[in-house]
Design a protein around this motif. Structure first.
Motif, PDB file in Angstrom:
ATOM      1  N   LEU A 133       0.855  -1.190   0.000  1.00 38.74           N
ATOM      2  CA  LEU A 133       0.000   0.000   0.000  1.00 38.74           C
ATOM      3  C   LEU A 133       0.890   1.239   0.000  1.00 38.74           C
ATOM      4  CD1 LEU A 133      -2.618  -1.022   2.713  1.00 38.74           C
ATOM      5  CD2 LEU A 133      -2.938  -0.998   0.231  1.00 38.74           C
ATOM      6  N   GLU A 134       0.727   2.083  -0.998  1.00 34.42           N
ATOM      7  CA  GLU A 134       1.530   3.302  -1.095  1.00 34.42           C
ATOM      8  C   GLU A 134       0.779   4.509  -0.535  1.00 34.42           C
ATOM      9  OE1 GLU A 134       4.564   2.962  -1.988  1.00 34.42           O
ATOM     10  OE2 GLU A 134       4.482   0.984  -2.928  1.00 34.42           O
ATOM     11  N   GLU A 135      -0.535   4.513  -0.752  1.00 39.29           N
ATOM     12  CA  GLU A 135      -1.385   5.627  -0.335  1.00 39.29           C
ATOM     13  C   GLU A 135      -2.816   5.117  -0.307  1.00 39.29           C
ATOM     14  OE1 GLU A 135      -3.063   9.762  -2.373  1.00 39.29           O
ATOM     15  OE2 GLU A 135      -1.207   8.896  -3.138  1.00 39.29           O
ATOM     16  N   CYS A 136      -3.618   5.629   0.619  1.00 36.14           N
ATOM     17  CA  CYS A 136      -5.039   5.292   0.624  1.00 36.14           C
ATOM     18  C   CYS A 136      -5.871   6.549   0.794  1.00 36.14           C
ATOM     19  CB  CYS A 136      -5.378   4.293   1.731  1.00 36.14           C
ATOM     20  SG  CYS A 136      -4.882   2.605   1.339  1.00 36.14           S
ATOM     21  N   GLN A 137      -6.881   6.658  -0.051  1.00 33.73           N
ATOM     22  CA  GLN A 137      -7.893   7.701   0.025  1.00 33.73           C
ATOM     23  C   GLN A 137      -9.143   7.053   0.627  1.00 33.73           C
ATOM     24  OE1 GLN A 137      -8.224   9.130  -4.024  1.00 33.73           O
ATOM     25  NE2 GLN A 137      -6.149   9.983  -4.003  1.00 33.73           N
ATOM     26  N   PRO A 138     -10.218   7.790   0.814  1.00 32.08           N
ATOM     27  CA  PRO A 138     -11.394   7.182   1.452  1.00 32.08           C
ATOM     28  C   PRO A 138     -11.888   5.883   0.789  1.00 32.08           C
ATOM     29  CG  PRO A 138     -11.643   9.544   1.443  1.00 32.08           C
ATOM     30  CD  PRO A 138     -10.397   9.242   0.641  1.00 32.08           C
ATOM     31  N   ASP A 139     -11.860   5.806  -0.545  1.00 30.79           N
ATOM     32  CA  ASP A 139     -12.396   4.627  -1.228  1.00 30.79           C
ATOM     33  C   ASP A 139     -11.386   3.876  -2.091  1.00 30.79           C
ATOM     34  OD1 ASP A 139     -15.010   5.043  -0.215  1.00 30.79           O
ATOM     35  OD2 ASP A 139     -15.346   6.591  -1.741  1.00 30.79           O
ATOM     36  N   TRP A 140     -10.191   4.424  -2.275  1.00 35.15           N
ATOM     37  CA  TRP A 140      -9.190   3.847  -3.170  1.00 35.15           C
ATOM     38  C   TRP A 140      -7.825   3.781  -2.497  1.00 35.15           C
ATOM     39  CZ3 TRP A 140     -10.387   2.194  -8.089  1.00 35.15           C
ATOM     40  CH2 TRP A 140     -11.635   2.584  -8.589  1.00 35.15           C
ATOM     41  N   CYS A 141      -7.019   2.808  -2.928  1.00 33.97           N
ATOM     42  CA  CYS A 141      -5.630   2.723  -2.471  1.00 33.97           C
ATOM     43  C   CYS A 141      -4.702   2.587  -3.671  1.00 33.97           C
ATOM     44  CB  CYS A 141      -5.420   1.516  -1.557  1.00 33.97           C
ATOM     45  SG  CYS A 141      -6.180   1.701   0.067  1.00 33.97           S
ATOM     46  N   ALA A 142      -3.574   3.300  -3.613  1.00 30.76           N
ATOM     47  CA  ALA A 142      -2.506   3.131  -4.598  1.00 30.76           C
ATOM     48  C   ALA A 142      -1.672   1.952  -4.110  1.00 30.76           C
ATOM     49  CB  ALA A 142      -1.659   4.391  -4.689  1.00 30.76           C
ATOM     50  N   VAL A 143      -1.472   0.967  -4.981  1.00 31.61           N
ATOM     51  CA  VAL A 143      -0.765  -0.248  -4.595  1.00 31.61           C
ATOM     52  C   VAL A 143       0.315  -0.567  -5.619  1.00 31.61           C
ATOM     53  CG1 VAL A 143      -2.798  -1.179  -3.416  1.00 31.61           C
ATOM     54  CG2 VAL A 143      -2.350  -1.831  -5.772  1.00 31.61           C
ATOM     55  N   SER A 144       1.275  -1.388  -5.197  1.00 34.25           N
ATOM     56  CA  SER A 144       2.274  -1.905  -6.126  1.00 34.25           C
ATOM     57  C   SER A 144       2.423  -3.400  -5.872  1.00 34.25           C
ATOM     58  CB  SER A 144       3.609  -1.179  -5.969  1.00 34.25           C
ATOM     59  OG  SER A 144       4.133  -1.352  -4.687  1.00 34.25           O
ATOM     60  N   ALA A 145       2.503  -4.140  -6.970  1.00 27.02           N
ATOM     61  CA  ALA A 145       2.660  -5.596  -6.887  1.00 27.02           C
ATOM     62  C   ALA A 145       3.230  -6.102  -8.201  1.00 27.02           C
ATOM     63  CB  ALA A 145       1.318  -6.269  -6.612  1.00 27.02           C
ATOM     64  N   GLY A 146       4.191  -6.986  -8.119  1.00 23.19           N
ATOM     65  CA  GLY A 146       4.748  -7.610  -9.316  1.00 23.19           C
ATOM     66  C   GLY A 146       5.323  -6.630 -10.311  1.00 23.19           C
ATOM     67  N   GLY A 147       5.835  -5.502  -9.839  1.00 21.93           N
ATOM     68  CA  GLY A 147       6.410  -4.503 -10.734  1.00 21.93           C
ATOM     69  C   GLY A 147       5.387  -3.553 -11.339  1.00 21.93           C
ATOM     70  N   TYR A 148       4.136  -3.667 -10.958  1.00 22.90           N
ATOM     71  CA  TYR A 148       3.076  -2.798 -11.461  1.00 22.90           C
ATOM     72  C   TYR A 148       2.578  -1.892 -10.354  1.00 22.90           C
ATOM     73  CZ  TYR A 148       2.946  -5.896 -15.472  1.00 22.90           C
ATOM     74  OH  TYR A 148       3.289  -6.618 -16.582  1.00 22.90           O
ATOM     75  N   ASP A 149       2.247  -0.660 -10.727  1.00 22.54           N
ATOM     76  CA  ASP A 149       1.675   0.314  -9.805  1.00 22.54           C
ATOM     77  C   ASP A 149       0.315   0.728 -10.332  1.00 22.54           C
ATOM     78  OD1 ASP A 149       3.998   0.452  -8.213  1.00 22.54           O
ATOM     79  OD2 ASP A 149       4.904   1.886  -9.598  1.00 22.54           O
ATOM     80  N   GLY A 150      -0.645   0.893  -9.443  1.00 22.20           N
ATOM     81  CA  GLY A 150      -1.956   1.347  -9.863  1.00 22.20           C
ATOM     82  C   GLY A 150      -2.878   1.539  -8.675  1.00 22.20           C
ATOM     83  N   TRP A 151      -4.129   1.755  -8.970  1.00 25.05           N
ATOM     84  CA  TRP A 151      -5.140   2.028  -7.954  1.00 25.05           C
ATOM     85  C   TRP A 151      -6.143   0.894  -7.896  1.00 25.05           C
ATOM     86  CZ3 TRP A 151      -5.158   6.214  -4.697  1.00 25.05           C
ATOM     87  CH2 TRP A 151      -4.213   7.212  -4.973  1.00 25.05           C
ATOM     88  N   ALA A 152      -6.569   0.581  -6.683  1.00 24.85           N
ATOM     89  CA  ALA A 152      -7.563  -0.471  -6.470  1.00 24.85           C
ATOM     90  C   ALA A 152      -8.616   0.042  -5.496  1.00 24.85           C
ATOM     91  CB  ALA A 152      -6.896  -1.715  -5.891  1.00 24.85           C
ATOM     92  N   PRO A 153      -9.866  -0.392  -5.674  1.00 25.17           N
ATOM     93  CA  PRO A 153     -10.880  -0.013  -4.686  1.00 25.17           C
ATOM     94  C   PRO A 153     -10.557  -0.647  -3.335  1.00 25.17           C
ATOM     95  CG  PRO A 153     -11.829  -1.418  -6.414  1.00 25.17           C
ATOM     96  CD  PRO A 153     -10.389  -1.210  -6.748  1.00 25.17           C
ATOM     97  N   LYS A 154     -10.666   0.132  -2.306  1.00 22.51           N
ATOM     98  CA  LYS A 154     -10.348  -0.337  -0.956  1.00 22.51           C
ATOM     99  C   LYS A 154     -11.177  -1.562  -0.575  1.00 22.51           C
ATOM    100  CE  LYS A 154      -9.484   2.888   2.072  1.00 22.51           C
ATOM    101  NZ  LYS A 154      -9.719   3.960   3.070  1.00 22.51           N
TER     102      LYS A 154
END
Length: 167
Positions: A133-154
């Motif tokens: 977890l890199e950052e979390c907003q109220p409904d979304w989190c910025a994540v990194s896994a397997g060399g990919y970075d992006g946003w996922a719903p919490k």
């Protein structure tokens, strides 16, 4: 000079308390950090004991580095934790890290370019994948896994609390 709109806000500032403390969330007696809270496994293997000491029986062994865990209690150098399945016990604090991770809780999770359900998909993560977890907003989190970075719903992650935000 700033004018306070609320007596509670003034009290929070005067006492040096953050919003969590002001709202009455329980604090750990050892660390004074919020309970419950999430951490991750620092070690690749960690004994999970029935009680908070080396004399207590080992019930099982966590064997996944970076696995998210929820701390529910503290006693000296020991933390009572539970995993995503509710299994838990007492582990020594040196086995834990403040690095935030989360496990994917849906069968296939689209990792998005921005926190918007209509954003471009940059990767897909399978259920059980552990992401940082890199950052979390109220409904979304910025994540990194397997060399990919992006946003996922919490709501698709285990390892972050509803409403929790951080940068």
């Amino acid at each position: 000079m700033t004018v306070m709109k609320s007596g509670l806000a003034a009290l929070v500032i005067m006492m040096g308390l953050g919003p969590v403390a002001a709202m009455g969330q329980e604090r750990g007696p050892v660390t004074n950090l919020p309970l419950p809270r999430f951490v991750s496994m620092k070690a690749s293997e960690g004994n999970v004991r029935r009680g908070p000491s080396l004399t207590h029986r080992i019930d099982w062994i966590f064997k996944r580095r970076d696995m998210p865990l929820e701390i529910t209690a503290e006693h000296g150098h020991w933390r009572r934790v539970r995993d995503r399945d509710g299994a838990g016990g007492w582990v020594h604090y040196t086995l834990l890290s403040g690095v935030r991770t989360a496990s994917v809780e849906v069968e296939m999770l689209d990792l998005l370019a921005k926190p918007d359900a209509k954003a471009m998909v940059v990767a897909r993560l399978e259920q059980g994948v552990i992401a940082r977890l890199e950052e979390c907003q109220p409904d979304w989190c910025a994540v990194s896994a397997g060399g990919y970075d992006g946003w996922a719903p919490k709501s698709a992650l285990w390892g972050v609390m509803d409403g929790e935000t951080f940068e």
